[in-house]
Design a protein around this motif. Structure first.
Motif, PDB file in Angstrom:
ATOM      1  N   TRP A  43       0.910  -1.240  -0.087  1.00  0.00           N
ATOM      2  CA  TRP A  43      -0.060  -0.119   0.113  1.00  0.00           C
ATOM      3  C   TRP A  43       0.848   1.326   0.255  1.00  0.00           C
ATOM      4  CZ3 TRP A  43      -0.733   3.435   4.082  1.00  0.00           C
ATOM      5  CH2 TRP A  43      -1.762   4.593   3.974  1.00  0.00           C
ATOM      6  N   LYS A  73      -6.068  -7.758  -4.808  1.00  0.00           N
ATOM      7  CA  LYS A  73      -7.447  -7.906  -4.421  1.00  0.00           C
ATOM      8  C   LYS A  73      -7.789  -7.216  -3.086  1.00  0.00           C
ATOM      9  CE  LYS A  73     -10.508 -11.519  -3.057  1.00  0.00           C
ATOM     10  NZ  LYS A  73     -10.897 -13.017  -2.849  1.00  0.00           N
ATOM     11  N   ASN A  74      -6.531  -7.283  -2.147  1.00  0.00           N
ATOM     12  CA  ASN A  74      -6.792  -6.646  -0.852  1.00  0.00           C
ATOM     13  C   ASN A  74      -6.525  -5.081  -0.793  1.00  0.00           C
ATOM     14  OD1 ASN A  74      -7.391  -8.951   1.302  1.00  0.00           O
ATOM     15  ND2 ASN A  74      -5.864  -9.996  -0.082  1.00  0.00           N
ATOM     16  N   ALA A 134      -5.963  -2.903  -3.627  1.00  0.00           N
ATOM     17  CA  ALA A 134      -6.142  -1.839  -4.674  1.00  0.00           C
ATOM     18  C   ALA A 134      -7.695  -1.352  -4.287  1.00  0.00           C
ATOM     19  CB  ALA A 134      -6.439  -2.775  -6.174  1.00  0.00           C
ATOM     20  N   PRO A 135      -8.707  -1.730  -3.800  1.00  0.00           N
ATOM     21  CA  PRO A 135      -9.847  -1.199  -3.345  1.00  0.00           C
ATOM     22  C   PRO A 135      -9.777   0.329  -2.601  1.00  0.00           C
ATOM     23  CG  PRO A 135     -10.113  -3.589  -3.237  1.00  0.00           C
ATOM     24  CD  PRO A 135      -8.867  -3.201  -3.399  1.00  0.00           C
ATOM     25  N   PHE A 136      -8.598   0.181  -1.949  1.00  0.00           N
ATOM     26  CA  PHE A 136      -8.469   1.196  -1.081  1.00  0.00           C
ATOM     27  C   PHE A 136      -7.388   2.160  -1.541  1.00  0.00           C
ATOM     28  CE2 PHE A 136      -9.496  -2.496   1.425  1.00  0.00           C
ATOM     29  CZ  PHE A 136     -10.563  -2.441   1.857  1.00  0.00           C
ATOM     30  N   GLU A 151      -8.273   6.429  -6.743  1.00  0.00           N
ATOM     31  CA  GLU A 151      -8.758   6.028  -8.262  1.00  0.00           C
ATOM     32  C   GLU A 151      -7.444   6.216  -9.168  1.00  0.00           C
ATOM     33  OE1 GLU A 151     -12.293   7.465  -9.894  1.00  0.00           O
ATOM     34  OE2 GLU A 151     -13.498   6.886  -8.145  1.00  0.00           O
ATOM     35  N   ALA A 157      -4.836   3.638  -8.399  1.00  0.00           N
ATOM     36  CA  ALA A 157      -5.324   2.306  -9.022  1.00  0.00           C
ATOM     37  C   ALA A 157      -5.193   2.190 -10.217  1.00  0.00           C
ATOM     38  CB  ALA A 157      -6.645   1.985  -8.420  1.00  0.00           C
TER      39      ALA A 157
END
Length: 205
Positions: free
Chosen positions: A159, A192-193, A195-197, A200, A203
């Motif tokens: 991250w 998967k864990n 990228a959603p956070f 934009e 990502a």
């Protein structure tokens, strides 16, 4: 770019040192990763002794700070002298915490409106501090991220790299450390864990 990992006596080697190793996959002249501690010498819960690179005060000026966990974290948060040295600010820093390190952020008042991840042992202590605990390995909200489970330290490191250097750099770092024959699987799990956070723009890069 300075990334500092807060590490205290009784630290969990997997939390502080896995993140340290992954973050150091970025080989740039201005990229610096340090271990920060309240003393010059730090001893892990298994007896490993390491030297801190910087003080807690110096970590307060880093671009990103990760808080490692350990068996003495409740003693750390009860020590007013140590806690007063922690000057962390998500408005100017990326902040992440691993397992019981989440309790440190909670006690600093940085998780008042942010749900968090932590390990199963620390979960009730974080809840007692008024923080909602999620049943997942990683969560981030803006500039604050938390992870639960020793090996989730790789998600925190990824991250930080994704936020500061881009997704491709994070994928490359995880690909390098992943087991042979499972590299693509590990990179996919990381994405998967994490990228959603990510913002934009980050990502999508």
């Amino acid at each position: 770019m300075h990334i500092s990992i807060l590490t205290f006596d009784g630290f969990n080697e997997l939390d502080s040192l896995i993140a340290f190793g992954i973050l150091n996959r970025i080989k740039k002249p201005d990229w610096r990763v340090s271990i920060a501690g309240p003393a010059k010498q730090l001893r892990s819960w298994n007896g490993l002794e390491i030297a801190a690179h910087v003080t807690l005060e110096e970590a307060g000026h880093a671009d990103a700070v990760l808080v490692g966990s350990g068996v003495k974290t409740r003693e750390v948060v009860a020590d007013d002298a140590i806690m007063a040295r922690l000057r962390l600010d998500p408005s100017r820093q990326l902040l992440g915490a691993q397992c019981s390190g989440t309790l440190v952020l909670a006690k600093l008042g940085l998780l008042d409106t942010v749900p968090a991840c932590t390990d199963l042992t620390t979960r009730p202590w974080v809840q007692e501090a008024g923080v909602e605990v999620l049943n997942q390995p990683f969560f981030a909200d803006g500039n604050i991220a938390t992870a639960g489970g020793c090996l989730a330290s790789s998600y925190l490191a990824a991250w930080v790299i994704a936020r500061l250097e881009g997704v491709a750099a994070a994928q490359s770092a995880i690909h390098y450390v992943a087991p042979v024959g499972e590299k693509e699987e590990h990179v996919a799990r990381m994405m998967k864990n994490v990228a959603p956070f990510l913002p934009e723009a980050t990502a999508a890069a």
